[in-house]
Scaffold this motif. Structure first.
Motif, mmCIF file in Angstrom:
data_model
loop_
_atom_site.group_PDB
_atom_site.id
_atom_site.type_symbol
_atom_site.label_atom_id
_atom_site.label_comp_id
_atom_site.label_asym_id
_atom_site.label_seq_id
_atom_site.Cartn_x
_atom_site.Cartn_y
_atom_site.Cartn_z
ATOM 1 N N THR A 29 0.863 -1.173 0.000
ATOM 2 C CA THR A 29 0.000 0.000 0.000
ATOM 3 C C THR A 29 0.900 1.224 0.000
ATOM 4 O OG1 THR A 29 -1.716 -1.148 1.236
ATOM 5 C CG2 THR A 29 -1.771 1.251 1.283
ATOM 6 N N ALA A 30 0.627 2.164 -0.882
ATOM 7 C CA ALA A 30 1.428 3.386 -0.972
ATOM 8 C C ALA A 30 0.573 4.588 -0.596
ATOM 9 C CB ALA A 30 1.962 3.559 -2.391
ATOM 10 N N PRO A 31 1.092 5.446 0.290
ATOM 11 C CA PRO A 31 0.344 6.653 0.651
ATOM 12 C C PRO A 31 0.385 7.668 -0.483
ATOM 13 C CG PRO A 31 2.462 6.624 1.751
ATOM 14 C CD PRO A 31 2.333 5.317 1.024
ATOM 15 N N LEU A 32 -0.714 8.368 -0.682
ATOM 16 C CA LEU A 32 -0.784 9.390 -1.717
ATOM 17 C C LEU A 32 -0.319 10.725 -1.159
ATOM 18 C CD1 LEU A 32 -4.241 8.570 -3.314
ATOM 19 C CD2 LEU A 32 -1.981 8.055 -4.239
ATOM 20 N N GLY A 33 0.461 11.428 -1.938
ATOM 21 C CA GLY A 33 0.896 12.774 -1.568
ATOM 22 C C GLY A 33 0.298 13.757 -2.547
ATOM 23 N N GLY A 34 0.754 14.979 -2.497
ATOM 24 C CA GLY A 34 0.270 15.975 -3.440
ATOM 25 C C GLY A 34 -1.206 16.269 -3.256
ATOM 26 N N ALA A 35 -1.727 16.999 -4.212
ATOM 27 C CA ALA A 35 -3.142 17.373 -4.174
ATOM 28 C C ALA A 35 -3.636 17.544 -5.597
ATOM 29 C CB ALA A 35 -3.318 18.672 -3.398
ATOM 30 N N LYS A 44 -3.463 6.830 -10.166
ATOM 31 C CA LYS A 44 -3.620 5.998 -11.369
ATOM 32 C C LYS A 44 -2.366 5.175 -11.640
ATOM 33 C CE LYS A 44 -7.163 8.531 -13.783
ATOM 34 N NZ LYS A 44 -7.618 9.058 -15.061
ATOM 35 N N TYR A 45 -1.185 5.785 -11.546
ATOM 36 C CA TYR A 45 0.063 5.051 -11.771
ATOM 37 C C TYR A 45 0.199 3.907 -10.764
ATOM 38 C CZ TYR A 45 2.634 7.880 -15.208
ATOM 39 O OH TYR A 45 3.083 8.480 -16.348
ATOM 40 N N LEU A 46 -0.041 4.209 -9.500
ATOM 41 C CA LEU A 46 0.125 3.182 -8.465
ATOM 42 C C LEU A 46 -0.868 2.041 -8.638
ATOM 43 C CD1 LEU A 46 0.747 5.499 -5.410
ATOM 44 C CD2 LEU A 46 2.423 3.997 -6.523
ATOM 45 N N GLU A 47 -2.123 2.370 -8.872
ATOM 46 C CA GLU A 47 -3.140 1.338 -9.027
ATOM 47 C C GLU A 47 -2.896 0.493 -10.273
ATOM 48 O OE1 GLU A 47 -6.628 3.767 -8.782
ATOM 49 O OE2 GLU A 47 -6.423 3.985 -6.601
ATOM 50 N N ARG A 48 -2.428 1.103 -11.335
ATOM 51 C CA ARG A 48 -2.153 0.340 -12.561
ATOM 52 C C ARG A 48 -0.909 -0.529 -12.435
ATOM 53 N NH1 ARG A 48 -4.107 4.839 -16.978
ATOM 54 N NH2 ARG A 48 -6.313 4.594 -16.472
ATOM 55 N N ALA A 49 -0.052 -0.200 -11.472
ATOM 56 C CA ALA A 49 1.111 -1.052 -11.211
ATOM 57 C C ALA A 49 0.743 -2.208 -10.291
ATOM 58 C CB ALA A 49 2.234 -0.233 -10.583
ATOM 59 N N GLY A 50 -0.452 -2.130 -9.660
ATOM 60 C CA GLY A 50 -0.919 -3.212 -8.808
ATOM 61 C C GLY A 50 -0.916 -2.888 -7.332
ATOM 62 N N LEU A 51 -0.526 -1.679 -6.947
ATOM 63 C CA LEU A 51 -0.511 -1.298 -5.541
ATOM 64 C C LEU A 51 -1.874 -0.810 -5.084
ATOM 65 C CD1 LEU A 51 2.542 -0.511 -6.657
ATOM 66 C CD2 LEU A 51 2.721 0.364 -4.352
ATOM 67 N N THR A 52 -2.094 -0.875 -3.787
ATOM 68 C CA THR A 52 -3.260 -0.271 -3.168
ATOM 69 C C THR A 52 -2.830 1.125 -2.733
ATOM 70 O OG1 THR A 52 -3.992 -2.414 -2.374
ATOM 71 C CG2 THR A 52 -4.910 -0.492 -1.270
ATOM 72 N N THR A 53 -3.721 2.098 -2.827
ATOM 73 C CA THR A 53 -3.375 3.449 -2.405
ATOM 74 C C THR A 53 -4.051 3.772 -1.080
ATOM 75 O OG1 THR A 53 -5.170 4.362 -3.727
ATOM 76 C CG2 THR A 53 -3.002 4.298 -4.749
ATOM 77 N N GLY A 78 3.785 15.658 -13.775
ATOM 78 C CA GLY A 78 5.136 15.226 -13.412
ATOM 79 C C GLY A 78 5.255 14.875 -11.947
ATOM 80 N N GLU A 79 4.665 15.692 -11.092
ATOM 81 C CA GLU A 79 4.713 15.436 -9.651
ATOM 82 C C GLU A 79 4.037 14.117 -9.306
ATOM 83 O OE1 GLU A 79 2.759 17.089 -5.527
ATOM 84 O OE2 GLU A 79 3.045 18.517 -7.157
ATOM 85 N N GLY A 80 2.843 13.919 -9.827
ATOM 86 C CA GLY A 80 2.123 12.676 -9.552
ATOM 87 C C GLY A 80 2.862 11.454 -10.067
ATOM 88 N N ALA A 81 3.389 11.566 -11.273
ATOM 89 C CA ALA A 81 4.123 10.443 -11.866
ATOM 90 C C ALA A 81 5.390 10.137 -11.075
ATOM 91 C CB ALA A 81 4.461 10.753 -13.321
ATOM 92 N N LEU A 82 6.133 11.167 -10.697
ATOM 93 C CA LEU A 82 7.357 10.943 -9.932
ATOM 94 C C LEU A 82 7.086 10.322 -8.568
ATOM 95 C CD1 LEU A 82 9.637 14.039 -10.617
ATOM 96 C CD2 LEU A 82 10.065 11.658 -11.203
ATOM 97 N N ARG A 83 6.048 10.795 -7.903
ATOM 98 C CA ARG A 83 5.711 10.211 -6.594
ATOM 99 C C ARG A 83 5.356 8.731 -6.742
ATOM 100 N NH1 ARG A 83 5.350 13.592 -2.460
ATOM 101 N NH2 ARG A 83 4.913 15.773 -2.842
#
Length: 97
Positions: A29-35, A44-53, A78-83
């Motif tokens: 499970t990965a915590p979401l940052g940003g806003a 979207k990136y995390l969920e498509r990689a198979g992680l839970t957010t 860019g921020e969302g993708a990098l995180r």
């Protein structure tokens, strides 16, 4: 073959991920940052990689300023993708950052 296996077939074929890495991603499970839009992209990136957010916890730190993006929307993407990529890397490498 299960639906999940079909969904992540390309990732599993990557030497950097493989079956074991995909299993770690699926169990993480990965915590979401940003806003705003950055957070949407990250999720979207995390969920498509198979992680839970998750909405709590410490998100991966990223240096967005180094991207050199001038457009606000591009910076948010860019921020969302990098995180998301930082979180995926941390799971695959076992780095607790």
């Amino acid at each position: 073959m299960s639906d999940d296996r079909l969904l992540y077939t390309r990732q599993v074929r990557l030497p950097e991920v493989g079956e074991a890495g995909q299993a770690r991603l699926a169990a993480s499970t990965a915590p979401l940052g940003g806003a705003g839009f950055a957070r949407t992209i990250e999720a979207k990136y995390l969920e498509r990689a198979g992680l839970t957010t998750a909405t709590s916890g410490t998100p991966a730190s990223v240096e967005v300023a180094s991207l050199g993006l001038r457009n606000e929307a591009a910076r948010e993407v860019g921020e969302g993708a990098l995180r998301a990529l930082a979180a995926i890397r941390n799971v695959l490498l076992g780095d607790p950052r």
